[in-house]
Design a protein around this motif. Structure first.
Motif, PDB file in Angstrom:
ATOM      1  N   LYS A  29       0.975  -1.116  -0.101  1.00 17.37           N
ATOM      2  CA  LYS A  29      -0.192   0.124   0.208  1.00 17.37           C
ATOM      3  C   LYS A  29       0.947   1.260   0.057  1.00 17.37           C
ATOM      4  O   LYS A  29       1.407   1.359   1.017  1.00 17.37           O
ATOM      5  CB  LYS A  29      -1.146  -0.109   1.355  1.00 17.37           C
ATOM      6  N   ILE A  30       1.028   1.667  -1.262  1.00 19.66           N
ATOM      7  CA  ILE A  30       2.083   2.800  -1.398  1.00 19.66           C
ATOM      8  C   ILE A  30       1.616   4.267  -1.348  1.00 19.66           C
ATOM      9  O   ILE A  30       0.727   4.534  -2.078  1.00 19.66           O
ATOM     10  CB  ILE A  30       3.017   2.525  -2.648  1.00 19.66           C
ATOM     11  N   GLY A  31       2.112   5.163  -0.748  1.00 20.00           N
ATOM     12  CA  GLY A  31       1.746   6.430  -0.714  1.00 20.00           C
ATOM     13  C   GLY A  31       2.781   7.288  -1.519  1.00 20.00           C
ATOM     14  O   GLY A  31       4.078   7.042  -1.421  1.00 20.00           O
ATOM     15  N   LEU A  32       2.412   7.997  -2.584  1.00 21.89           N
ATOM     16  CA  LEU A  32       3.304   8.991  -3.297  1.00 21.89           C
ATOM     17  C   LEU A  32       3.261  10.348  -2.530  1.00 21.89           C
ATOM     18  O   LEU A  32       2.132  11.037  -2.550  1.00 21.89           O
ATOM     19  CB  LEU A  32       2.765   8.995  -4.830  1.00 21.89           C
ATOM     20  N   VAL A  33       4.474  10.789  -2.238  1.00 18.82           N
ATOM     21  CA  VAL A  33       4.319  12.306  -1.619  1.00 18.82           C
ATOM     22  C   VAL A  33       5.610  13.023  -2.429  1.00 18.82           C
ATOM     23  O   VAL A  33       6.525  12.490  -3.240  1.00 18.82           O
ATOM     24  CB  VAL A  33       4.812  12.097  -0.229  1.00 18.82           C
ATOM     25  N   GLY A  34       5.580  14.313  -2.387  1.00 18.05           N
ATOM     26  CA  GLY A  34       6.239  15.051  -2.953  1.00 18.05           C
ATOM     27  C   GLY A  34       5.779  16.496  -3.241  1.00 18.05           C
ATOM     28  O   GLY A  34       4.487  16.587  -3.129  1.00 18.05           O
ATOM     29  N   LYS A  35       6.506  17.605  -3.718  1.00 15.07           N
ATOM     30  CA  LYS A  35       5.924  18.794  -3.954  1.00 15.07           C
ATOM     31  C   LYS A  35       4.852  18.778  -4.875  1.00 15.07           C
ATOM     32  O   LYS A  35       5.125  17.994  -5.963  1.00 15.07           O
ATOM     33  CB  LYS A  35       7.115  19.807  -4.082  1.00 15.07           C
ATOM     34  N   LEU A 186      -4.811   2.266  -8.673  1.00 17.13           N
ATOM     35  CA  LEU A 186      -4.240   3.606  -8.566  1.00 17.13           C
ATOM     36  C   LEU A 186      -5.208   4.709  -8.240  1.00 17.13           C
ATOM     37  O   LEU A 186      -6.052   4.816  -9.004  1.00 17.13           O
ATOM     38  CB  LEU A 186      -3.310   3.754  -9.941  1.00 17.13           C
ATOM     39  N   LEU A 187      -4.935   5.160  -7.040  1.00 13.70           N
ATOM     40  CA  LEU A 187      -5.932   6.310  -6.767  1.00 13.70           C
ATOM     41  C   LEU A 187      -5.263   7.732  -6.569  1.00 13.70           C
ATOM     42  O   LEU A 187      -4.209   7.783  -5.762  1.00 13.70           O
ATOM     43  CB  LEU A 187      -6.271   5.915  -5.359  1.00 13.70           C
ATOM     44  N   ASP A 188      -5.749   8.471  -7.407  1.00 10.53           N
ATOM     45  CA  ASP A 188      -5.058  10.045  -7.468  1.00 10.53           C
ATOM     46  C   ASP A 188      -6.155  11.161  -6.623  1.00 10.53           C
ATOM     47  O   ASP A 188      -7.267  11.281  -7.002  1.00 10.53           O
ATOM     48  CB  ASP A 188      -5.093  10.396  -8.652  1.00 10.53           C
ATOM     49  N   GLU A 189      -5.819  11.343  -5.417  1.00 12.88           N
ATOM     50  CA  GLU A 189      -6.741  12.264  -4.468  1.00 12.88           C
ATOM     51  C   GLU A 189      -8.289  11.668  -4.450  1.00 12.88           C
ATOM     52  O   GLU A 189      -9.040  12.306  -4.734  1.00 12.88           O
ATOM     53  CB  GLU A 189      -6.679  13.418  -5.153  1.00 12.88           C
ATOM     54  N   PRO A 190      -8.408  10.293  -3.955  1.00 17.92           N
ATOM     55  CA  PRO A 190      -9.637   9.661  -4.079  1.00 17.92           C
ATOM     56  C   PRO A 190     -10.563  10.352  -3.090  1.00 17.92           C
ATOM     57  O   PRO A 190     -11.725  10.367  -3.047  1.00 17.92           O
ATOM     58  CB  PRO A 190      -9.353   8.298  -3.542  1.00 17.92           C
ATOM     59  N   ASP A 208      -8.107  -3.049   4.522  1.00 16.32           N
ATOM     60  CA  ASP A 208      -8.141  -4.645   4.334  1.00 16.32           C
ATOM     61  C   ASP A 208      -8.316  -5.018   2.786  1.00 16.32           C
ATOM     62  O   ASP A 208      -8.570  -5.930   2.262  1.00 16.32           O
ATOM     63  CB  ASP A 208      -9.704  -4.682   4.704  1.00 16.32           C
ATOM     64  N   TYR A 209      -8.076  -4.031   1.711  1.00 14.64           N
ATOM     65  CA  TYR A 209      -8.043  -4.455   0.365  1.00 14.64           C
ATOM     66  C   TYR A 209      -6.903  -5.443  -0.001  1.00 14.64           C
ATOM     67  O   TYR A 209      -5.713  -5.165   0.432  1.00 14.64           O
ATOM     68  CB  TYR A 209      -7.649  -3.338  -0.397  1.00 14.64           C
ATOM     69  N   PRO A 210      -7.536  -6.387  -0.730  1.00 16.03           N
ATOM     70  CA  PRO A 210      -6.554  -7.865  -0.916  1.00 16.03           C
ATOM     71  C   PRO A 210      -5.171  -7.507  -2.059  1.00 16.03           C
ATOM     72  O   PRO A 210      -4.331  -8.300  -1.873  1.00 16.03           O
ATOM     73  CB  PRO A 210      -7.322  -8.685  -1.297  1.00 16.03           C
ATOM     74  N   GLY A 211      -5.478  -6.628  -2.546  1.00 15.74           N
ATOM     75  CA  GLY A 211      -4.561  -6.470  -3.527  1.00 15.74           C
ATOM     76  C   GLY A 211      -3.499  -5.047  -3.349  1.00 15.74           C
ATOM     77  O   GLY A 211      -3.553  -4.513  -2.257  1.00 15.74           O
ATOM     78  N   ALA A 212      -2.770  -4.668  -4.259  1.00 15.66           N
ATOM     79  CA  ALA A 212      -1.633  -3.524  -4.070  1.00 15.66           C
ATOM     80  C   ALA A 212      -2.548  -2.126  -4.473  1.00 15.66           C
ATOM     81  O   ALA A 212      -3.279  -2.133  -5.065  1.00 15.66           O
ATOM     82  CB  ALA A 212      -0.439  -3.604  -4.996  1.00 15.66           C
ATOM     83  N   ILE A 213      -2.086  -1.149  -3.685  1.00 12.17           N
ATOM     84  CA  ILE A 213      -2.475   0.170  -3.714  1.00 12.17           C
ATOM     85  C   ILE A 213      -1.377   1.120  -4.102  1.00 12.17           C
ATOM     86  O   ILE A 213      -0.383   1.126  -3.526  1.00 12.17           O
ATOM     87  CB  ILE A 213      -3.463   0.673  -2.713  1.00 12.17           C
ATOM     88  N   VAL A 214      -1.456   1.989  -5.037  1.00 11.23           N
ATOM     89  CA  VAL A 214      -0.590   3.370  -5.265  1.00 11.23           C
ATOM     90  C   VAL A 214      -1.580   4.436  -4.922  1.00 11.23           C
ATOM     91  O   VAL A 214      -2.391   4.610  -5.864  1.00 11.23           O
ATOM     92  CB  VAL A 214       0.292   3.306  -6.342  1.00 11.23           C
ATOM     93  N   LEU A 215      -1.135   5.311  -4.096  1.00 12.81           N
ATOM     94  CA  LEU A 215      -2.056   6.474  -3.681  1.00 12.81           C
ATOM     95  C   LEU A 215      -1.194   7.838  -3.622  1.00 12.81           C
ATOM     96  O   LEU A 215      -0.346   7.939  -3.012  1.00 12.81           O
ATOM     97  CB  LEU A 215      -2.714   6.129  -2.345  1.00 12.81           C
ATOM     98  N   VAL A 216      -2.221   8.778  -4.222  1.00 12.54           N
ATOM     99  CA  VAL A 216      -1.669  10.053  -3.997  1.00 12.54           C
ATOM    100  C   VAL A 216      -2.680  10.858  -3.130  1.00 12.54           C
ATOM    101  O   VAL A 216      -3.835  10.654  -3.387  1.00 12.54           O
ATOM    102  CB  VAL A 216      -1.518  10.851  -5.271  1.00 12.54           C
ATOM    103  N   SER A 217      -2.527  11.563  -2.274  1.00 13.28           N
ATOM    104  CA  SER A 217      -3.242  11.982  -0.930  1.00 13.28           C
ATOM    105  C   SER A 217      -2.646  13.220  -0.460  1.00 13.28           C
ATOM    106  O   SER A 217      -1.441  13.098  -0.104  1.00 13.28           O
ATOM    107  CB  SER A 217      -4.070  10.870  -0.187  1.00 13.28           C
TER     108      SER A 217
END
Length: 644
Positions: A29-35, A186-190, A208-217
């Protein structure tokens, strides 16, 4: 699951990414951060395949599915919310249609001994197995769970999607993506179009999601709860931290201190090289050496260290005259748009120094009340009074309405300043990340985040004793949110704020006005206490919605349909009657009796929830009964396939 190798992308003549490598595994479950502008959304588009003009490779391992929450909606006009949500199951719907055709042929044909009829039986078994393996007979339950969680009511399910705003239609799109159960999501500001209750529900769903997630928030609390890995996008690369957002901040600070030391060493090395170049450039014998130093200097990749300590931004809202004790007083306040009553019979008193959060689902009247108090809406029922010496600063949600398109950032800020604050304009713009040439940009070309930052900066340039702020953190990055929160905590006047960001509201407000079902309710306590109360209320409300959806009429229809299916299966099985099938029929009868008993128990639990708060023990029994009911329904479906 998915491997990224040597990823690179040019943007405006420069590299946005260069030689990026990482692997996404099943449970990540990956969070993308950065300016803002670092490339978070761009990276999601590259992973989804929407952008394919890049260097390197994005390699999926095996036949995985990738889902991407897109911002452009493509709904078929005239579909209901339920029918549109059902589009999430494209393959399952195709199998169901195929099975329906097979069943029709088996019911109408009489060549039971032929090879083609045997093929039909085999095909039916194959399709049933596929549907069972994909949990196809529990789709409606899953759809209800997700739609209720995202804030829809039972009455909404049969409404046409055209009736809903863009934000609510985005919720339908999100519901479809969640129901697809892709291997990578893949979720961009959900959370952009969600209220606080729906954000908390989504947070628990994703954990609890069974798969992988890449998230921007930009929601720190949401990121910390959902993610177990953080990608920091900076300086054209991706730094991989095996930690959630909170732990990442600690690890990044340690890395940042090392980076500061490395920058000091590099700066010293660069100064020494520049001194040598200046020293040897004029010498004929040393000119070639100077040239080699220049080339070496050009190749050095400069270390950059962002200034992330928001406490250094000493910004404050300018306090005006002290107002009277009562700021606002309302009696029987109401507002309707045409036939639609937004809220009614609202009474409240806001006193000097109050710090109030307006909370509730979207469309319940929070922004409408803010506009009434700010003087933007004049037509309403009831009455309200403005207190003595009250000076209001209003931050509107839609910044296009409060900025002049052809003015520059600097001109817009200077026009808002007073004689006392005019000397602070450039410094304040710098605090809100408008530096250098950025102050000469026209406001019409600013991004959503830039417009918000400029509007906030303008508020800081005029004296107020009362602030009304409607979603001030929309489009802001995490650092900008921290800057404005720090300024609001220092503000000594009266604050009324609308926000769905829990972390932003913590330590900022001590009173809640909740908007719900056309009414407003005052809650004395902070955001954490309110959320505990709201969680218990939500359980009761969802139970009531489910009871409404599955009324007695629906249950009779469902039971009749179940009997019809059972009769059809019995008729079909009569072609190859055996003792084994009779045993299966007996088992089905017993399971149906068990299902009936469990359904009655569930109804009794849900009816009790509408009368009083359930205890932990009661909730545990309720959940256990529901689990038993699900198992029984699955057994019933399985036994039904064995009759064929």
């Amino acid at each position: 699951m998915l491997s990224v190798q040597g990823l690179g992308l040019h943007h405006s003549g420069n590299y946005l990414f260069q030689n990026v490598n990482f692997t996404i595994k099943k449970d990540d479950k990956i969070g993308l951060v950065g300016k803002n502008g670092a490339g978070k959304s761009t990276l999601l588009k590259m992973l989804s395949g929407e952008i394919n003009f890049y260097e390197g490779n994005v390699v999926p391992e095996g036949n995985i599915t990738i889902g991407f929450l897109k911002q452009d909606l493509d709904f078929v006009k005239g579909r209901t919310v339920w029918a549109e949500t059902m589009q999430a199951f494209e393959q399952i719907n195709a199998w169901k249609n195929e099975l329906e055709e097979v069943n029709h042929q088996m019911a109408t044909r009489t060549d039971y001994e032929s090879d083609s009829y045997t093929d039909l039986i085999n095909k039916m078994t194959e399709l049933n197995d596929l549907l069972m393996n994909h949990d196809a007979y529990n789709l409606e339950g899953d759809m209800e769970k997700v739609l209720f969680g995202l804030g829809f009511k039972a009455d909404d399910f049969q409404k046409i999607t055209d009736e809903f705003s863009g934000g609510w239609r985005m919720r339908i799109e999100l519901a479809k993506l969640l129901l697809q159960k892709n291997d990578i999501m893949l979720l961009d500001e959900p959370t952009n179009h969600l209220d606080m209750e729906s954000i908390i529900w989504l947070e628990n769903f994703l954990k609890d999601y069974p798969g992988a997630i890449v998230l921007v928030s930009h929601d720190k609390q949401f990121m910390t709860a959902v993610c177990n890995r953080t990608f920091d996008i900076n300086n054209k690369k991706v730094d991989d931290y095996k930690a959630n957002y909170s732990k990442y901040l600690i690890m990044r600070e340690d890395r940042r201190e090392k980076l500061i030391q490395a920058k000091k060493n590099q700066d010293a090395e660069i100064k020494q090289m520049e001194d040598n170049i200046n020293k040897f450039r004029a010498s004929a014998t040393k000119a070639s050496f100077a040239q080699s130093l220049i080339k070496k200097l050009d190749k050095i990749e400069r270390i950059e260290v962002d200034n992330e300590d928001v406490s250094k931004f000493n910004i404050r809202f300018v306090q005006s005259v002290v107002p009277g004790k009562v700021i606002f007083e309302a009696e029987n306040l109401g507002k309707a748009y045409g036939q639609k009553q937004i809220f009614d019979d609202v009474d409240f008193i806001v006193q000097r120094g109050d710090r109030i959060a307006l909370l509730g689902q979207n469309g319940q009247g929070k922004t409408t009340l803010a506009k009434i108090l700010a003087g933007d809406i004049k037509d309403y029922s009831g009455s309200w009074n403005l207190g003595h010496n009250v000076n209001i600063g209003y931050f509107a949600q839609n910044q296009e309405e409060v900025l002049t398109p052809n003015k520059t950032v600097l001109e817009e800020a200077e026009d808002a300043a007073t004689e006392e604050t005019r000397p602070r304009v450039r410094d304040l713009l710098g605090s809100f990340l408008f530096q250098g040439e950025a102050v000469t940009k026209k406001t019409k070309v600013l991004s959503g985040g830039e417009r918000n930052r400029l509007a906030l900066c303008k508020l800081l340039l005029r004296p107020f004793n009362t602030l009304i702020m409607d979603e001030p953190t929309n489009h802001l990055d995490i650092q900008s949110k921290e800057i404005i929160k720090l300024a609001l905590q220092k503000f000594e006047g009266t604050l009324i704020v609308i926000s769905h960001d829990r972390e932003f509201l913590q330590g900022l407000c001590d009173k809640i006005y909740e908007f719900r079902d056309g009414r407003m309710k005052e809650f004395l306590g902070d955001i954490n206490e309110y959320l505990e109360y709201r969680q218990k209320e939500t359980i009761r409300e969802i139970s009531a919605e489910k009871a409404k959806l599955h009324g007695e009429e629906n249950k009779v229809e469902a039971k009749a349909k179940k009997q019809e299916v059972s009769a059809a299966e019995n008729q079909q099985s009569s072609t190859i009657v055996s003792k084994e099938q009779k045993n299966i029929q007996n088992k089905i009868k017993k399971v149906e009796e068990k299902i009936s008993e469990l359904e009655t128990k569930v109804e009794e639990f849900e009816a009790s929830f509408t009368k009083e708060n359930p205890s932990e023990e009661t909730l545990e029994k309720y959940n256990k009964t529901k689990e038993e009911l699900e198992v029984a329904l699955q057994e019933w479906e399985y036994l039904g396939t064995q009759l064929n």
